[in-house]
Design an enzyme around this catalytic site. Structure first.
Site: not given
Length: 349
Positions: A136, A186, A218, A242, A246
């Protein structure tokens, strides 16, 4: 007298922050409030999504209650003028690198979760998301390949001090909860994540009382729907946090129920508090939005920035009692309006 900056923003932001302010005012805590435009509303009023007067109010405030930003009419603007740049700019300007996103299922909302009731009922966790780094804030742009094709790029990067400060908050938070910390990365394919994992392991030496585990993102997404009860505190980067937070919102019933805090430290800080949902322009002005996430964000504000734990407990208990009593907005399968849901909470204070 503590001063709270109300930055209501766009879409349903003004509606839900108004109800959160009503709840705060009902507690008779001798608070003062200041208001300023932000996001698309600020752009239309001043030509910039984060004008100087808004920054000034945010910097003077003891805490910030934020609504939401996002306005479809601004989608064609240059990126630096889009509403979303306001929240990114505030986080960067105020150094708010630690985003606390608690997720728990309130009794009575088992049927609203996408999970089986016996699985959903075990959700009681906090996702700690790093806020001021990652893709970001990395270098980004558009370029043309040697073959003449358009190519977009976003650079994911973390410095070790950025990782260390967020995972330190994670370890401290775990000490206030069940002393379990899961670091999500990751590291099997990303160098950024390998550095992340290395720094987490190094920092863990100072917290021998905390049970540390590591999980690839994952797998974490899969485990969040398979057995969310296994998680207590999850610490991860900006992008992964993020997405996972959610996902956690739907496991807990609705994104309209999840609050958040953006901080520089565990407590005693002029943080920014906001529901994790967006501006929802499709229902703005219709009185359909669930104000609970904003109201619970106000409770987090009292606890983390103003050290008013008892008042925060009262708000959270009132929300729980309203839900248990059958109060529901449309996102929870009910018919209450935004004001009606807040009335139900106020009735239980």
């Amino acid at each position: 007298m503590p001063m709270i900056a109300i930055l209501a923003g766009d879409g349903i932001g003004p509606e839900v922050t108004a109800e959160a302010r009503r709840v705060l005012s009902a507690l008779s805590l001798d608070l003062s409030f200041g208001e300023a435009p932000v996001g698309g509303a600020a752009y239309h009023a001043t030509g910039h999504p984060l004008p100087p007067e808004t920054i000034d109010l945010a910097e003077r405030a003891d805490a910030i209650l934020f609504g939401a930003v996002g306005d479809p009419s601004c989608d064609a603007l240059p990126r630096h003028l889009r509403p979303e740049q306001a929240i990114l700019g505030l986080r960067k300007r105020l150094g708010l690198f630690a985003n606390l996103r608690p997720a728990r299922l309130f009794a009575g909302l088992e049927d609203a979760s996408a999970l089986k009731p016996e699985i959903a009922g075990r959700i009681d966790m906090v996702i700690l998301r790093e806020l001021t780094g990652d893709v970001y804030f990395g270098e980004k742009g558009m370029r043309t390949t040697a073959g003449g094709l358009r190519e977009g790029y976003d650079v994911m990067a973390y410095a070790e001090d950025e990782v260390r400060r967020i995972v330190t908050v994670g370890f401290e938070m775990a000490r206030h909860r069940k002393r379990k910390l899961c670091s999500v990365d990751k590291a099997n394919v990303l160098e950024t994540s390998q550095l992340w994992r290395d720094v987490v392991i190094e920092t863990a030496e100072d917290y021998p009382d905390i049970a540390l585990t590591h999980m690839y993102v994952d797998n974490a997404a899969m485990q969040l729907v398979r057995d969310p009860g296994q998680f207590d505190v999850v610490v991860t980067g900006n992008l992964f946090g993020d997405i996972l937070s959610d996902q956690a919102s739907m496991c807990a019933g609705s994104i309209g129920m999840l609050p958040s805090a953006s901080l520089r430290a565990w407590s005693g800080d002029n943080g920014l508090y906001e529901p994790i949902h967006g501006s929802a322009p499709d229902i703005a002005g219709q009185g359909k939005a669930n104000p609970c996430a904003a109201i619970l964000s106000a409770a987090m504000l009292l606890r983390h920035s103003l050290s008013m734990d008892a008042a925060a407990d009262r708000i959270e208990a009132a929300v729980a009692a309203a839900i248990a009593g059958g109060a529901r907005t449309a996102d929870l399968g009910g018919t209450l309006s935004t004001r009606g849901m807040a009335d139900a909470v106020l009735a239980r204070l």
